[in-house]
Write a protein that holds these residues in place. Structure first.
Motif, PDB file in Angstrom:
ATOM      1  N   ILE A   4     -45.663  -5.384 -22.766  1.00  0.00           N
ATOM      2  CA  ILE A   4     -46.770  -6.303 -23.040  1.00  0.00           C
ATOM      3  C   ILE A   4     -46.283  -7.749 -23.162  1.00  0.00           C
ATOM      4  O   ILE A   4     -46.913  -8.703 -22.703  1.00  0.00           O
ATOM      5  CB  ILE A   4     -47.542  -5.840 -24.301  1.00  0.00           C
ATOM      6  N   ASN A   5     -45.058  -7.912 -23.737  1.00  0.00           N
ATOM      7  CA  ASN A   5     -44.484  -9.255 -23.839  1.00  0.00           C
ATOM      8  C   ASN A   5     -44.070  -9.793 -22.470  1.00  0.00           C
ATOM      9  O   ASN A   5     -44.285 -10.960 -22.156  1.00  0.00           O
ATOM     10  CB  ASN A   5     -43.258  -9.236 -24.758  1.00  0.00           C
ATOM     11  N   ARG A   6     -43.460  -8.909 -21.673  1.00  0.00           N
ATOM     12  CA  ARG A   6     -43.054  -9.340 -20.320  1.00  0.00           C
ATOM     13  C   ARG A   6     -44.278  -9.799 -19.531  1.00  0.00           C
ATOM     14  O   ARG A   6     -44.264 -10.822 -18.867  1.00  0.00           O
ATOM     15  CB  ARG A   6     -42.358  -8.187 -19.579  1.00  0.00           C
ATOM     16  N   ASP A   7     -45.347  -9.014 -19.637  1.00  0.00           N
ATOM     17  CA  ASP A   7     -46.576  -9.367 -18.912  1.00  0.00           C
ATOM     18  C   ASP A   7     -47.143 -10.708 -19.382  1.00  0.00           C
ATOM     19  O   ASP A   7     -47.573 -11.546 -18.578  1.00  0.00           O
ATOM     20  CB  ASP A   7     -47.638  -8.288 -19.106  1.00  0.00           C
ATOM     21  N   ALA A   8     -47.135 -10.872 -20.719  1.00  0.00           N
ATOM     22  CA  ALA A   8     -47.723 -12.108 -21.262  1.00  0.00           C
ATOM     23  C   ALA A   8     -46.953 -13.335 -20.779  1.00  0.00           C
ATOM     24  O   ALA A   8     -47.536 -14.310 -20.283  1.00  0.00           O
ATOM     25  CB  ALA A   8     -47.715 -12.052 -22.792  1.00  0.00           C
ATOM     26  N   ILE A   9     -45.646 -13.290 -20.890  1.00  0.00           N
ATOM     27  CA  ILE A   9     -44.829 -14.433 -20.451  1.00  0.00           C
ATOM     28  C   ILE A   9     -44.946 -14.626 -18.935  1.00  0.00           C
ATOM     29  O   ILE A   9     -45.079 -15.752 -18.432  1.00  0.00           O
ATOM     30  CB  ILE A   9     -43.342 -14.199 -20.820  1.00  0.00           C
ATOM     31  N   PHE A  31     -37.688  -9.892 -14.107  1.00  0.00           N
ATOM     32  CA  PHE A  31     -37.729  -9.305 -15.451  1.00  0.00           C
ATOM     33  C   PHE A  31     -36.559  -8.345 -15.687  1.00  0.00           C
ATOM     34  O   PHE A  31     -36.069  -7.708 -14.765  1.00  0.00           O
ATOM     35  CB  PHE A  31     -39.036  -8.535 -15.636  1.00  0.00           C
ATOM     36  N   ALA A  32     -36.166  -8.243 -16.972  1.00  0.00           N
ATOM     37  CA  ALA A  32     -35.200  -7.211 -17.382  1.00  0.00           C
ATOM     38  C   ALA A  32     -35.673  -6.616 -18.703  1.00  0.00           C
ATOM     39  O   ALA A  32     -36.335  -7.297 -19.492  1.00  0.00           O
ATOM     40  CB  ALA A  32     -33.824  -7.843 -17.542  1.00  0.00           C
ATOM     41  N   GLU A  33     -35.315  -5.326 -18.933  1.00  0.00           N
ATOM     42  CA  GLU A  33     -35.821  -4.653 -20.135  1.00  0.00           C
ATOM     43  C   GLU A  33     -34.842  -4.657 -21.288  1.00  0.00           C
ATOM     44  O   GLU A  33     -35.176  -4.327 -22.418  1.00  0.00           O
ATOM     45  CB  GLU A  33     -36.177  -3.195 -19.787  1.00  0.00           C
ATOM     46  N   ASN A  34     -33.582  -4.965 -21.004  1.00  0.00           N
ATOM     47  CA  ASN A  34     -32.609  -5.030 -22.086  1.00  0.00           C
ATOM     48  C   ASN A  34     -31.462  -5.960 -21.690  1.00  0.00           C
ATOM     49  O   ASN A  34     -31.405  -6.459 -20.571  1.00  0.00           O
ATOM     50  CB  ASN A  34     -32.068  -3.632 -22.413  1.00  0.00           C
ATOM     51  N   GLY A  35     -30.543  -6.143 -22.621  1.00  0.00           N
ATOM     52  CA  GLY A  35     -29.444  -7.090 -22.410  1.00  0.00           C
ATOM     53  C   GLY A  35     -28.559  -6.724 -21.239  1.00  0.00           C
ATOM     54  O   GLY A  35     -28.072  -7.594 -20.499  1.00  0.00           O
ATOM     55  N   LYS A  36     -28.341  -5.427 -21.072  1.00  0.00           N
ATOM     56  CA  LYS A  36     -27.430  -4.994 -20.029  1.00  0.00           C
ATOM     57  C   LYS A  36     -27.992  -5.330 -18.644  1.00  0.00           C
ATOM     58  O   LYS A  36     -27.305  -5.905 -17.790  1.00  0.00           O
ATOM     59  CB  LYS A  36     -27.234  -3.478 -20.143  1.00  0.00           C
ATOM     60  N   GLU A  37     -29.272  -4.955 -18.496  1.00  0.00           N
ATOM     61  CA  GLU A  37     -29.945  -5.272 -17.232  1.00  0.00           C
ATOM     62  C   GLU A  37     -29.955  -6.790 -16.997  1.00  0.00           C
ATOM     63  O   GLU A  37     -29.753  -7.263 -15.884  1.00  0.00           O
ATOM     64  CB  GLU A  37     -31.401  -4.812 -17.331  1.00  0.00           C
ATOM     65  N   LEU A  74     -35.104 -14.956 -23.466  1.00  0.00           N
ATOM     66  CA  LEU A  74     -34.389 -13.779 -23.960  1.00  0.00           C
ATOM     67  C   LEU A  74     -34.916 -13.319 -25.314  1.00  0.00           C
ATOM     68  O   LEU A  74     -34.900 -14.066 -26.295  1.00  0.00           O
ATOM     69  CB  LEU A  74     -32.893 -14.159 -24.085  1.00  0.00           C
ATOM     70  N   ASP A  75     -35.368 -12.078 -25.331  1.00  0.00           N
ATOM     71  CA  ASP A  75     -35.761 -11.450 -26.603  1.00  0.00           C
ATOM     72  C   ASP A  75     -34.488 -11.114 -27.369  1.00  0.00           C
ATOM     73  O   ASP A  75     -33.450 -10.841 -26.766  1.00  0.00           O
ATOM     74  CB  ASP A  75     -36.565 -10.179 -26.269  1.00  0.00           C
ATOM     75  N   LEU A  76     -34.553 -11.144 -28.712  1.00  0.00           N
ATOM     76  CA  LEU A  76     -33.323 -10.879 -29.466  1.00  0.00           C
ATOM     77  C   LEU A  76     -33.174  -9.404 -29.817  1.00  0.00           C
ATOM     78  O   LEU A  76     -32.091  -8.836 -29.732  1.00  0.00           O
ATOM     79  CB  LEU A  76     -33.299 -11.727 -30.735  1.00  0.00           C
ATOM     80  N   MET A  77     -34.280  -8.785 -30.214  1.00  0.00           N
ATOM     81  CA  MET A  77     -34.204  -7.387 -30.657  1.00  0.00           C
ATOM     82  C   MET A  77     -34.551  -6.444 -29.518  1.00  0.00           C
ATOM     83  O   MET A  77     -35.697  -6.364 -29.111  1.00  0.00           O
ATOM     84  CB  MET A  77     -35.198  -7.154 -31.812  1.00  0.00           C
ATOM     85  N   PRO A 119     -46.314 -14.434 -31.751  1.00  0.00           N
ATOM     86  CA  PRO A 119     -46.839 -14.048 -30.430  1.00  0.00           C
ATOM     87  C   PRO A 119     -47.030 -15.259 -29.513  1.00  0.00           C
ATOM     88  O   PRO A 119     -47.039 -16.383 -29.985  1.00  0.00           O
ATOM     89  CB  PRO A 119     -48.177 -13.418 -30.796  1.00  0.00           C
ATOM     90  N   PHE A 120     -47.179 -14.965 -28.210  1.00  0.00           N
ATOM     91  CA  PHE A 120     -47.227 -16.068 -27.238  1.00  0.00           C
ATOM     92  C   PHE A 120     -48.653 -16.560 -27.051  1.00  0.00           C
ATOM     93  O   PHE A 120     -49.289 -16.324 -26.044  1.00  0.00           O
ATOM     94  CB  PHE A 120     -46.674 -15.592 -25.895  1.00  0.00           C
ATOM     95  N   ASP A 121     -49.157 -17.268 -28.080  1.00  0.00           N
ATOM     96  CA  ASP A 121     -50.561 -17.660 -27.981  1.00  0.00           C
ATOM     97  C   ASP A 121     -50.766 -19.126 -27.601  1.00  0.00           C
ATOM     98  O   ASP A 121     -51.868 -19.619 -27.577  1.00  0.00           O
ATOM     99  CB  ASP A 121     -51.298 -17.339 -29.288  1.00  0.00           C
ATOM    100  N   MET A 122     -49.650 -19.838 -27.317  1.00  0.00           N
ATOM    101  CA  MET A 122     -49.784 -21.253 -26.917  1.00  0.00           C
ATOM    102  C   MET A 122     -49.109 -21.476 -25.554  1.00  0.00           C
ATOM    103  O   MET A 122     -48.010 -22.010 -25.478  1.00  0.00           O
ATOM    104  CB  MET A 122     -49.092 -22.157 -27.952  1.00  0.00           C
ATOM    105  N   PRO A 123     -49.802 -21.040 -24.500  1.00  0.00           N
ATOM    106  CA  PRO A 123     -49.152 -21.107 -23.173  1.00  0.00           C
ATOM    107  C   PRO A 123     -48.665 -22.517 -22.789  1.00  0.00           C
ATOM    108  O   PRO A 123     -47.616 -22.652 -22.206  1.00  0.00           O
ATOM    109  CB  PRO A 123     -50.246 -20.633 -22.206  1.00  0.00           C
TER     110      PRO A 123
END
Ligand code: C2E
Ligand code: MG
Ligand code: MG
Length: 562
Positions: free
Chosen positions: A21-26, A38-44, A61-64, A113-117
């Protein structure tokens, strides 16, 4: 500032987040302006970064995340010389984590959340700009001599201003030094460098006072990209003053071309036009400033057209050689002695074009040889033709462009022409304009001397329009001195010009060469020249340049059936 999508080279963004959902929003926020992967984790993410290291403009980059966290990615990036340069914005909801991430080399953060595009877009674009700017600045070579921007950096910077700040109207200014090579030759290279440095310093001072950037594009050419100035003459004067202060001995003249801002014209084109304007005032010491306008644009288009049409014109024989007679005025009555071959272009659409419109153009573009060759072939054939028909040999002179003397085939071409038509070298005279003698003296002297040794006669054309000094003259090889038309124009009204003409005739006598006056239009001019001892006269008083069939009538009436 609103960023527009760069169509030529879309900027690539990597979004790393384990939540779809975050990937889609961004992705939705960025996809209009950027190319997004897009990537789903750090390794990718690391794998994709390796793969696109050269194209990636930024990583979000997401941290968690499972498998490999964002922190670990940041740590690895710091150790990689290449990947370290790609800016990273961290995506987080945790205030404390932000600080740690920044300390670990992240460039910025975006909170969930990403509410300020708009804010997200603005941050991404600002960080990309900053990072590209940083790369540029570290790679930027300032011109070591003047300290101004290097050419590449200048244009990169100008292009960005143009693209990202279309609301700022920037003019293009080009500055050049007259005859810089002679300045170097006469005063030494270190003086030349000093001149360039002074110009650079003053331009730099100017750029700090206004919104402007500047470079030394090459050699003695400078470029300034600046917001519209009310008075460019003042700018040119202040730089000229700085240069004047450098030396009282050497005279260094600057000239300037300006292309004012116009919507949607990119910097490279603008500077091309400013250069065109600057070249238009080459040698014009009274008016060293030119502003590019629509008329010049028309002229440029016309020039492009003529350049493009040249080869066809030769093939289709659109060029015509006209002949203008020269008369021996010391004979009674004046006697037809020789002629000058002058080219005209009978263009199928543009009509009859005089040489002034295309000879200098072809000279600048290194194409004049094609035209001259055509004229020489034609003139030599014509001389032989008249000889065969009338048993009479009328010498013809042709014009030789200054660039011709650098052509290693010149002598052979001319010699072959004489042989082919069974002429004598003295039947084919060569006119070389005076300024060619002073421009590239050494090479010219060599070539001209060789041609003279073979038996060609050399006429120094337009004498008085260049800057020959008396002692130079005595070393220069020529057989005929052809006075510039300017002197003749005012001999009836100006005592000074009458004295100058007499002086030139004295010089010709002293050097033992024949004197020719061209541009003679009136009876009064003729009378003065005759009484002052001028040998030959060419001008409308006797005849305009004529097509060969007309000229042939002169030969018949004045020589054959006389
Ligand atoms: P130039 O060699 O000095 O030629 C003399 C020019 O003066 C000719 O202009 C001629 O028509 C003009 N003229 C002659 N008598 C009078 C007069 O009484 N009054 C006035 N107002 N003008 C007169 P044109 O034919 O337009 O040629 C201009 C220049 O173009 C020539 O100057 C020459 O530099 C160049 N040119 C002409 N033909 C050729 C060519 O075949 N090759 C090269 N390289 N240059 C050429
Ligand atoms: Mg001539
Ligand atoms: Mg002339």
């Amino acid at each position: 500032m609103i960023k527009t999508k760069n169509i030529q080279r879309p900027q690539l963004v990597l979004v790393v987040d384990d939540q779809e959902i975050n990937r889609d929003a961004i992705g939705a926020i960025l996809e209009d302006d950027y190319e997004v992967i897009f990537a789903e984790n750090g390794k990718e993410a690391l794998a994709l970064m390796q793969k696109h290291a050269n194209e990636l403009s930024i990583v979000l980059l997401d941290l968690m995340m499972p498998v490999m966290t964002g922190f670990e990615v940041l740590e690895r990036l710091q150790k990689d010389e290449v990947l370290k340069a790609i800016p990273v914005i961290v995506l987080t909801a945790d205030k404390k984590a932000e600080l740690t991430a920044l300390q670990m080399g992240a460039a910025d953060f975006i909170t969930k959340p990403f509410d300020m595009p708009e804010i997200i877009l603005a941050r991404v674009s600002r960080i990309i700009e900053l990072s590209e700017g940083r790369i540029l600045i570290s790679a930027a070579e300032h011109d070591p001599l003047t300290g101004l921007y290097s050419r590449n950096f200048f244009f990169e910077y100008a292009n960005r201003l143009f693209r990202y700040h279309p609301e700022i109207h920037m003019d293009a200014v080009v500055i050049n030094i007259e005859q810089f090579h002679s300045i170097n030759e006469l005063n030494g290279r270190s003086f030349g460098d000093e001149v360039l440095r002074h110009i650079g310093n003053e331009i730099h001072a100017f750029t700090t006072e206004t919104e402007a950037i500047a470079t030394r594009i090459e050699g003695d050419r400078f470029a300034i990209y600046c917001t519209g100035q009310p008075d460019y003459r003042a700018l040119l004067n202040r730089i000229q003053d700085k240069v004047n202060a450098l030396s009282t001995k050497a005279s260094v003249q600057l000239r300037m071309g300006v292309n004012p801002w116009k919507k949607d014209i990119e910097p490279l084109v603008m500077f091309d036009r400013a250069k065109v304007a600057c070249n238009m005032v080459r040698g014009d010491y009274q008016n060293p400033l030119m502003v590019y306008d629509d008329e010049m644009r028309m002229k440029e288009l016309q020039n492009q057209r003529l350049l493009g049409d040249l080869r066809i014109a030769v093939k289709e024989k659109q060029f015509r050689v006209f002949y203008q007679p020269k008369y021996d005025i010391q004979a009674h009555p004046p006697r037809l002695k020789s002629a000058e071959a002058l080219i005209r272009w009978n263009h199928p659409e543009l009509g009859m074009i005089p040489p002034g419109k295309f000879v200098p153009l072809f000279e600048r573009n290194g194409l004049i040889g094609i035209v001259d060759n055509y004229v020489w072939e034609e003139a030599a054939r014509q001389v032989a033709d008249w000889r065969n028909k009338y048993g009479y040999l009328l010498p013809v002179s042709v014009n030789l462009s200054r660039s011709e003397v650098f052509d290693p085939t010149l002598t052979d071409r001319l010699v072959n022409l004489i042989k082919k038509n069974d002429l004598d070298f003295s039947h084919f005279k060569l006119e070389v304009t005076e300024s060619a003698y002073t421009d590239n003296a050494r090479q010219l002297l060599k070539v001209i001397s060789r041609l003279r040794d073979l038996g060609f006669e050399i006429e120094m054309d337009d004498f008085g329009s260049g800057y020959s000094s008396l002692n130079m003259l005595s070393d220069m090889p020529f057989d005929v001195l052809k006075m510039d038309m300017q002197f003749i124009r005012s001999i009836e009204s100006s005592e000074t010009d009458r004295r100058l003409v007499k002086l030139i005739l004295d010089i010709a006598r002293y050097l033992g060469v024949c004197a020719v006056a061209e541009g003679v239009e009136t009876e009064g001019q003729l009378a003065f020249l005759k009484s002052s001892g001028c040998d030959l006269v060419q001008g409308f008083y006797f005849s305009q340049p004529l097509p060969p069939e007309e000229f042939e009538k002169l030969i018949q009436n004045e020589i054959i059936y006389r």
